[in-house]
Design a protein around this motif. Sequence first.
Motif, mmCIF file in Angstrom:
data_model
loop_
_atom_site.group_PDB
_atom_site.id
_atom_site.type_symbol
_atom_site.label_atom_id
_atom_site.label_comp_id
_atom_site.label_asym_id
_atom_site.label_seq_id
_atom_site.Cartn_x
_atom_site.Cartn_y
_atom_site.Cartn_z
ATOM 1 N N GLY A 85 0.770 -0.974 -0.174
ATOM 2 C CA GLY A 85 0.398 -0.448 0.116
ATOM 3 C C GLY A 85 0.513 1.019 0.185
ATOM 4 N N ARG A 86 -0.180 2.331 -0.246
ATOM 5 C CA ARG A 86 1.083 3.540 -1.038
ATOM 6 C C ARG A 86 1.341 4.324 0.869
ATOM 7 N N ARG A 87 0.378 3.870 1.929
ATOM 8 C CA ARG A 87 0.711 4.644 3.181
ATOM 9 C C ARG A 87 1.865 4.144 3.552
ATOM 10 N N GLU A 199 -5.812 5.798 2.029
ATOM 11 C CA GLU A 199 -4.496 5.161 1.181
ATOM 12 C C GLU A 199 -4.832 5.333 0.344
ATOM 13 N N SER A 200 -4.568 4.818 -1.176
ATOM 14 C CA SER A 200 -5.093 5.496 -2.720
ATOM 15 C C SER A 200 -5.997 4.049 -2.747
ATOM 16 N N TYR A 203 -5.557 1.301 -5.257
ATOM 17 C CA TYR A 203 -4.764 0.797 -4.901
ATOM 18 C C TYR A 203 -5.328 -0.709 -3.910
ATOM 19 N N LEU A 204 -6.534 -0.389 -2.906
ATOM 20 C CA LEU A 204 -6.952 -1.053 -2.756
ATOM 21 C C LEU A 204 -8.149 -1.604 -3.799
ATOM 22 N N ARG A 207 -5.020 -3.943 -5.549
ATOM 23 C CA ARG A 207 -3.986 -5.772 -4.817
ATOM 24 C C ARG A 207 -5.229 -6.264 -4.239
ATOM 25 N N ALA A 212 -10.376 -4.996 2.207
ATOM 26 C CA ALA A 212 -10.070 -3.605 0.754
ATOM 27 C C ALA A 212 -12.044 -3.455 0.585
ATOM 28 N N ARG A 215 -12.927 -1.003 3.888
ATOM 29 C CA ARG A 215 -11.192 0.537 3.507
ATOM 30 C C ARG A 215 -12.213 1.262 2.346
#
Length: 432
Positions: A85-87, A199-200, A203-204, A207, A212, A215
């Motif tokens: 994840g980006r975060r 978070e992006s 991305y969720l 991935r 997910a 979120r």
Amino acid sequence: MAESPGILPRLDEAPLSRTQVMGILLCLLLNALDGFDVLAISFASPGIAAEWGIDRAALGLVLSMELIGMAVGSVVLGSYADRAGRRPAILLCLAIMAAGMLAATFARNVEMLSAFRLLTGLGIGGMLACTNAMVAELANARTRSLAVGLMASGYPVGAIVGGSIAAQLLVGGDWRHVFLFGAGMTALFLPLTWLLLPESIRYLFQRQPAGALERANRLLAKMGQAPIETLPPRADVGAKLPLAQLFAGPLARTTILLTIAYFCHIMTFYFILKWVPKIVVDMGYPASQAAGVLVWANVGGLVGAVLLSLLSWRLPLRALLVVALVAATAMVALFGQGQRDLGGLALVAGIAGFCTNAGVVGMYALIAQSFPTAARGSGTGFVIGVGRGGAALGPIVAGLLFSMNLGLPVVALAMAGGSLVAAAALLGLRRG
């Protein structure tokens, strides 16, 4: 609940929410932090050379150590951002940067300082790859290039604000105070990022880690969007691409040409940013005034970044980039001709910074829009990571040329050639 198919096109067309704007602004500030942390060694370099009595060739190596770390960090932590994840990746980068900056204050010789700068560079390189991907995925289709460009403009903002503070620190203190200040500011951003950075959502979707859907719906609610019942099929957002796939099919040409362009231009860019203070001190000015010239180079860089970002909203990005790179070639060569006084030198450095940083910012935007979501972290990380080899090579090559008793006009002309090669590489990209 809304059906999940079509959610990505809907997000691309929807206006930016407060959550998205906040995330983009925070990434801008994180990039500003990068800008100061990278240039901390430049502000400190005259004091380091004086205290330890090192020559220009050795100083060039020290100036490049965090750039070598950035090359590794961009690739490794950029790929980590695609997996975890980006975060989380951004938080890890911040922790590494804070540790490296603090450790530099305890360095007692060139070897120790080089090792600590290498560590710092790992975090800085990963941060750049992660924030570039994050901003591209937080923005909508209309604002994507503009958002990435404005995020990249944070780099000179950090250098300007941090450099102005560093100039004052150098008046009454030694070079270690510059790193101590940087460590404190970096540590401050850890809790801010933990609390404020989302978070992006792309991305969720791509991935699909555990939880997910929940979120994603929490984030959609913050973005003013209706919840979804199921996650989009991965085929809709792209399957995870291994690094080797960057060199397969249609991505191969893009990856190779963007890497060449970034590698060559960043050599020119970091020649200006890394060597300006030492060049000015060698002309007989104090270190505090040398730091001021570097600040003006970054003022020009900020203006160039913002102007190119705004123009990219209306004009073709690649064409703007080519113009900026050709102008950068001319201005860096002109910088090498020298000026009669400090004011003239600061003016030329500012114009050179305008052109070179406009090229860097435009390159980030072009990289971000050239890779699909599944490969954006890996693709961005690879291009920036390998390209950072040019960043590391630039100060080293310049130091070696100086050690061969070549004058500043010849060295600057040689280093300016990188931007011209970059312009030629971009002309080879397919239109799109």
